[in-house]
Design a protein around this motif. Structure first.
Motif, PDB file in Angstrom:
ATOM      1  N   THR A  15       0.833  -1.189   0.000  1.00  0.00           N
ATOM      2  CA  THR A  15       0.000   0.000   0.000  1.00  0.00           C
ATOM      3  C   THR A  15       0.871   1.242   0.000  1.00  0.00           C
ATOM      4  O   THR A  15       2.026   1.226   0.413  1.00  0.00           O
ATOM      5  N   SER A  16       0.295   2.323  -0.474  1.00  0.00           N
ATOM      6  CA  SER A  16       1.027   3.574  -0.552  1.00  0.00           C
ATOM      7  C   SER A  16       0.047   4.730  -0.517  1.00  0.00           C
ATOM      8  O   SER A  16      -1.059   4.634  -1.047  1.00  0.00           O
ATOM      9  N   LEU A  17       0.461   5.836   0.096  1.00  0.00           N
ATOM     10  CA  LEU A  17      -0.340   7.044   0.054  1.00  0.00           C
ATOM     11  C   LEU A  17      -0.289   7.713  -1.312  1.00  0.00           C
ATOM     12  O   LEU A  17      -1.032   8.641  -1.578  1.00  0.00           O
ATOM     13  N   ASP A  18       0.603   7.259  -2.160  1.00  0.00           N
ATOM     14  CA  ASP A  18       0.736   7.791  -3.517  1.00  0.00           C
ATOM     15  C   ASP A  18      -0.032   6.889  -4.477  1.00  0.00           C
ATOM     16  O   ASP A  18       0.359   5.746  -4.720  1.00  0.00           O
ATOM     17  N   PRO A  19      -1.134   7.372  -5.081  1.00  0.00           N
ATOM     18  CA  PRO A  19      -1.917   6.513  -5.983  1.00  0.00           C
ATOM     19  C   PRO A  19      -1.178   6.141  -7.254  1.00  0.00           C
ATOM     20  O   PRO A  19      -1.609   5.234  -7.981  1.00  0.00           O
ATOM     21  N   TRP A  20      -0.067   6.828  -7.564  1.00  0.00           N
ATOM     22  CA  TRP A  20       0.708   6.525  -8.774  1.00  0.00           C
ATOM     23  C   TRP A  20       1.969   5.738  -8.444  1.00  0.00           C
ATOM     24  O   TRP A  20       2.914   5.700  -9.223  1.00  0.00           O
ATOM     25  N   TYR A  21       1.935   5.080  -7.307  1.00  0.00           N
ATOM     26  CA  TYR A  21       3.096   4.370  -6.783  1.00  0.00           C
ATOM     27  C   TYR A  21       3.712   3.413  -7.807  1.00  0.00           C
ATOM     28  O   TYR A  21       4.932   3.288  -7.901  1.00  0.00           O
ATOM     29  N   ASP A  22       2.863   2.759  -8.588  1.00  0.00           N
ATOM     30  CA  ASP A  22       3.368   1.753  -9.528  1.00  0.00           C
ATOM     31  C   ASP A  22       3.410   2.266 -10.965  1.00  0.00           C
ATOM     32  O   ASP A  22       3.553   1.481 -11.900  1.00  0.00           O
ATOM     33  N   HIS A  23       3.305   3.591 -11.154  1.00  0.00           N
ATOM     34  CA  HIS A  23       3.286   4.151 -12.495  1.00  0.00           C
ATOM     35  C   HIS A  23       4.574   4.904 -12.855  1.00  0.00           C
ATOM     36  O   HIS A  23       4.759   5.258 -14.011  1.00  0.00           O
ATOM     37  N   TYR A  24       5.425   5.159 -11.877  1.00  0.00           N
ATOM     38  CA  TYR A  24       6.609   5.967 -12.167  1.00  0.00           C
ATOM     39  C   TYR A  24       7.568   5.230 -13.104  1.00  0.00           C
ATOM     40  O   TYR A  24       7.660   3.996 -13.096  1.00  0.00           O
ATOM     41  N   ALA A  26      11.172   3.911 -14.361  1.00  0.00           N
ATOM     42  CA  ALA A  26      12.232   3.284 -13.570  1.00  0.00           C
ATOM     43  C   ALA A  26      13.277   4.301 -13.139  1.00  0.00           C
ATOM     44  O   ALA A  26      13.834   4.217 -12.041  1.00  0.00           O
ATOM     45  N   ARG A  27      13.546   5.311 -13.991  1.00  0.00           N
ATOM     46  CA  ARG A  27      14.579   6.286 -13.646  1.00  0.00           C
ATOM     47  C   ARG A  27      14.197   7.145 -12.441  1.00  0.00           C
ATOM     48  O   ARG A  27      15.061   7.773 -11.825  1.00  0.00           O
ATOM     49  N   ALA A  28      12.910   7.210 -12.088  1.00  0.00           N
ATOM     50  CA  ALA A  28      12.500   8.003 -10.924  1.00  0.00           C
ATOM     51  C   ALA A  28      13.097   7.448  -9.636  1.00  0.00           C
ATOM     52  O   ALA A  28      13.219   8.166  -8.642  1.00  0.00           O
ATOM     53  N   ALA A  29      13.468   6.179  -9.659  1.00  0.00           N
ATOM     54  CA  ALA A  29      14.098   5.590  -8.472  1.00  0.00           C
ATOM     55  C   ALA A  29      15.435   6.252  -8.164  1.00  0.00           C
ATOM     56  O   ALA A  29      15.919   6.197  -7.035  1.00  0.00           O
ATOM     57  N   GLY A  30      16.045   6.891  -9.168  1.00  0.00           N
ATOM     58  CA  GLY A  30      17.310   7.582  -8.954  1.00  0.00           C
ATOM     59  C   GLY A  30      17.168   8.938  -8.305  1.00  0.00           C
ATOM     60  O   GLY A  30      18.167   9.573  -7.973  1.00  0.00           O
ATOM     61  N   LEU A  31      15.929   9.396  -8.104  1.00  0.00           N
ATOM     62  CA  LEU A  31      15.702  10.701  -7.482  1.00  0.00           C
ATOM     63  C   LEU A  31      15.691  10.539  -5.966  1.00  0.00           C
ATOM     64  O   LEU A  31      14.653  10.584  -5.322  1.00  0.00           O
ATOM     65  N   SER A  32      16.842  10.328  -5.414  1.00  0.00           N
ATOM     66  CA  SER A  32      16.949  10.057  -3.979  1.00  0.00           C
ATOM     67  C   SER A  32      17.137  11.346  -3.202  1.00  0.00           C
ATOM     68  O   SER A  32      17.720  12.312  -3.678  1.00  0.00           O
ATOM     69  N   ALA A  33      16.635  11.349  -1.975  1.00  0.00           N
ATOM     70  CA  ALA A  33      16.730  12.525  -1.115  1.00  0.00           C
ATOM     71  C   ALA A  33      18.115  12.623  -0.499  1.00  0.00           C
ATOM     72  O   ALA A  33      18.782  11.627  -0.256  1.00  0.00           O
ATOM     73  N   SER A  34      18.531  13.849  -0.223  1.00  0.00           N
ATOM     74  CA  SER A  34      19.781  14.053   0.497  1.00  0.00           C
ATOM     75  C   SER A  34      19.666  13.464   1.894  1.00  0.00           C
ATOM     76  O   SER A  34      18.642  13.579   2.559  1.00  0.00           O
ATOM     77  N   GLU A  35      20.771  12.875   2.344  1.00  0.00           N
ATOM     78  CA  GLU A  35      20.745  12.243   3.654  1.00  0.00           C
ATOM     79  C   GLU A  35      20.746  13.241   4.802  1.00  0.00           C
ATOM     80  O   GLU A  35      20.601  12.871   5.957  1.00  0.00           O
ATOM     81  N   VAL A  36      20.895  14.527   4.515  1.00  0.00           N
ATOM     82  CA  VAL A  36      20.856  15.517   5.591  1.00  0.00           C
ATOM     83  C   VAL A  36      19.586  16.371   5.529  1.00  0.00           C
ATOM     84  O   VAL A  36      19.498  17.424   6.141  1.00  0.00           O
ATOM     85  N   ARG A  37      18.579  15.896   4.809  1.00  0.00           N
ATOM     86  CA  ARG A  37      17.370  16.702   4.641  1.00  0.00           C
ATOM     87  C   ARG A  37      16.690  17.019   5.973  1.00  0.00           C
ATOM     88  O   ARG A  37      16.199  18.119   6.193  1.00  0.00           O
ATOM     89  N   ALA A  38      16.670  16.058   6.882  1.00  0.00           N
ATOM     90  CA  ALA A  38      15.948  16.250   8.139  1.00  0.00           C
ATOM     91  C   ALA A  38      16.571  17.333   8.997  1.00  0.00           C
ATOM     92  O   ALA A  38      15.936  17.843   9.911  1.00  0.00           O
ATOM     93  N   LEU A  39      17.825  17.693   8.706  1.00  0.00           N
ATOM     94  CA  LEU A  39      18.498  18.677   9.537  1.00  0.00           C
ATOM     95  C   LEU A  39      18.249  20.105   9.072  1.00  0.00           C
ATOM     96  O   LEU A  39      18.694  21.053   9.711  1.00  0.00           O
ATOM     97  N   PHE A  40      17.532  20.285   7.962  1.00  0.00           N
ATOM     98  CA  PHE A  40      17.362  21.623   7.411  1.00  0.00           C
ATOM     99  C   PHE A  40      16.676  22.563   8.395  1.00  0.00           C
ATOM    100  O   PHE A  40      17.122  23.679   8.630  1.00  0.00           O
ATOM    101  N   ALA A  41      15.583  22.103   8.987  1.00  0.00           N
ATOM    102  CA  ALA A  41      14.811  22.981   9.863  1.00  0.00           C
ATOM    103  C   ALA A  41      15.628  23.444  11.063  1.00  0.00           C
ATOM    104  O   ALA A  41      15.623  24.619  11.423  1.00  0.00           O
ATOM    105  N   VAL A  42      16.371  22.510  11.672  1.00  0.00           N
ATOM    106  CA  VAL A  42      17.144  22.894  12.851  1.00  0.00           C
ATOM    107  C   VAL A  42      18.431  23.612  12.474  1.00  0.00           C
ATOM    108  O   VAL A  42      18.855  24.543  13.152  1.00  0.00           O
ATOM    109  N   ALA A  43      19.058  23.211  11.374  1.00  0.00           N
ATOM    110  CA  ALA A  43      20.326  23.828  10.984  1.00  0.00           C
ATOM    111  C   ALA A  43      20.140  25.267  10.535  1.00  0.00           C
ATOM    112  O   ALA A  43      21.086  26.055  10.545  1.00  0.00           O
ATOM    113  N   SER A  44      18.929  25.629  10.129  1.00  0.00           N
ATOM    114  CA  SER A  44      18.676  26.994   9.690  1.00  0.00           C
ATOM    115  C   SER A  44      18.297  27.922  10.842  1.00  0.00           C
ATOM    116  O   SER A  44      18.113  29.119  10.630  1.00  0.00           O
ATOM    117  N   ARG A  45      18.196  27.386  12.054  1.00  0.00           N
ATOM    118  CA  ARG A  45      17.897  28.242  13.198  1.00  0.00           C
ATOM    119  C   ARG A  45      19.085  29.170  13.450  1.00  0.00           C
ATOM    120  O   ARG A  45      20.246  28.780  13.266  1.00  0.00           O
TER     121      ARG A  45
END
Length: 441
Positions: A15-24, A26-45
């Motif tokens: 299951t997925s909250l994205d209704p197009w989960y199985d439509h992307y 294959a190259r969309a799998a390469g769109l990975s998030a930065s591993e420091v994304r979660a720190l943006f909110a606190v690092a910008s304080r």
């Protein structure tokens, strides 16, 4: 539709909250998030000293000159500046770009320059027109995180080549090409940042530039030379560009570091046949780069002593680099780091017991942020490295940030020495983060 908005896919992928989960694609799998994304909110304080972002010190720009250029553009060519333009870029700006490149030994025609929306788009377009899924792109170890993201999005295999204090090692490059082709792989391109490397801060020596150009020419490997920092030298200029040695090189430049990233204007200098395909790719992607930004930069270059302004930036960044190295000497003398002759970054090496990604949440808790070395490797390396940026914080904040970082590093080492390797308070190295991305360019 299941409870909570999840959708059951027809391919039994769960299951997925994205209704197009199985439509992307294959190259969309390469769109990975930065591993420091979660720190943006606190690092910008404001209380957090960020040594993470590669953001130029735009407050050092002459605002009256920028404002004057904007006003002149609107008064003289306003309707043209606000209209669609050429996919290749306005001729007068391309002429100025050839003058900028001449400072690095490149003799080029404006006809071979393609203006892009920052050099990041140039990087994307060159990759787009050359790379098929599974093709190999060679890149320094470490390499620019934004390039790694682009290469992954086009399903390239990224193969790192060793570098040292003098940049990419030619013998390692040739050995890697031969090995990969013996394995039946298609090696298309070498991506390199020869001047004041991001993230390592080192500069490729002049003799190695000639060797690398010869190796790639002999093995028919395209060189993509990315040079956003080349004019920001501190004590002596960088050697002439690889493109000055070999006119088959695709050269990427940008006004983001020497003027302002908000204009989003970069360029590609490419051989004629490649240039034609790049123009078509620009038109396909965005129709044309921003006419307004191009006219403003063109006027600025016409009316301002832009080399003097670059010298002002060089003085600011030299002082901030020296402040960082002094603080490292004072607080972390047992560690090692690079000493860049320009650009924005210092590359710090940690003790083997520590891992930069795992240590980062504790660092933010101690009100200092950095970019872990793992962001700059496609193969999971970089755990013993940290990229420290000195371009944006002032010298006092840099000293404070390094002092706080030393508290984190020494605290982690004390725990290990007392209780063993598993005793650090850092989170797991496998932790995944989700949040808005910071600028870690």
């Amino acid at each position: 539709m299941t409870q909570g908005g999840s959708v059951k896919t027809e391919t039994n992928l769960g299951t997925s909250l994205d209704p197009w989960y199985d439509h992307y694609a294959a190259r969309a799998a390469g769109l990975s998030a930065s591993e420091v994304r979660a720190l943006f909110a606190v690092a910008s304080r404001p209380e957090v000293v960020s040594l993470a972002g590669g953001m130029p010190f735009v407050a050092g720009l002459p605002n009256d000159r920028i404002t004057g250029s904007i006003e002149r553009v609107m008064a003289t060519v306003g309707p043209q500046a606000l209209q669609y333009g050429s996919g290749q870029g306005i001729p007068s700006l391309r002429e100025h770009i050839t003058q900028v490149m001449a400072a690095e030994g490149i003799q080029a025609s404006p006809e071979d320059v393609v203006v892009t929306t920052g050099s990041q788009q140039a990087l994307d377009l060159v990759t787009k027109i050359f790379i098929d899924p599974g093709d190999v792109i060679l890149a320094e170890a470490p390499s620019y995180v934004g390039a790694i993201g682009v290469f992954r999005s086009y399903q390239a295999e990224i193969s790192h080549v060793a570098m040292d204090d003098n940049g990419l090692i030619p013998e390692a490059l040739e050995e890697r090409i031969i090995t990969l082709r013996a394995e039946g792989k298609t090696v298309k391109m070498l991506y390199t940042i020869p001047n004041f490397h991001n993230p390592a801060g080192v500069t490729l020596s002049s003799d190695r530039r000639a060797s690398i150009a010869e190796i790639c020419r002999r093995h028919h490997v395209l060189i993509m030379e990315d040079n956003p920092y080349g004019m920001l030298s501190f004590d002596e200029p960088a050697p002439d560009a690889i493109r000055a040695i070999d006119d088959g090189v695709v050269y990427l430049g940008s006004f983001s570091k020497t003027l302002a990233p908000g204009f989003r204007i970069g360029w590609v200098l490419a051989p004629h046949a490649i240039r034609e395909k790049l123009i078509l790719a620009v038109e396909s992607a965005i129709l044309c780069p921003s006419s307004f930004s191009q006219f403003v930069i063109n006027d600025y270059l016409d009316t301002t002593d832009w080399l003097a302004q670059i010298n002002t930036f060089k003085g600011i960044y030299r002082g901030r680099k020296n402040a960082m190295l002094t603080a490292l000497d004072d607080h972390l003398p047992e560690l090692s780091w690079t000493n860049p002759n320009g650009g924005f970054f210092v590359w710090l090496t940690l003790p083997d017991e520590l891992h930069s990604k795992a240590m980062l949440p504790r660092a933010v808790k101690e009100l200092v942020a950095y970019t872990p070395g793992t962001a700059f490797f496609a193969d999971g390396g970089g755990g013993q490295n940290i990229r420290l940026s000195f371009c944006y914080p002032n010298e006092t904040d840099i000293a404070t940030g390094i002092r706080r970082l030393s508290t984190v590093i020494n605290g982690e080492l004390d725990l290990i020495n007392t209780f063993g390797r598993g005793a650090t308070t850092s989170v797991s190295r496998e932790t995944d983060y989700t949040a808005p991305p910071p600028n870690i360019n």
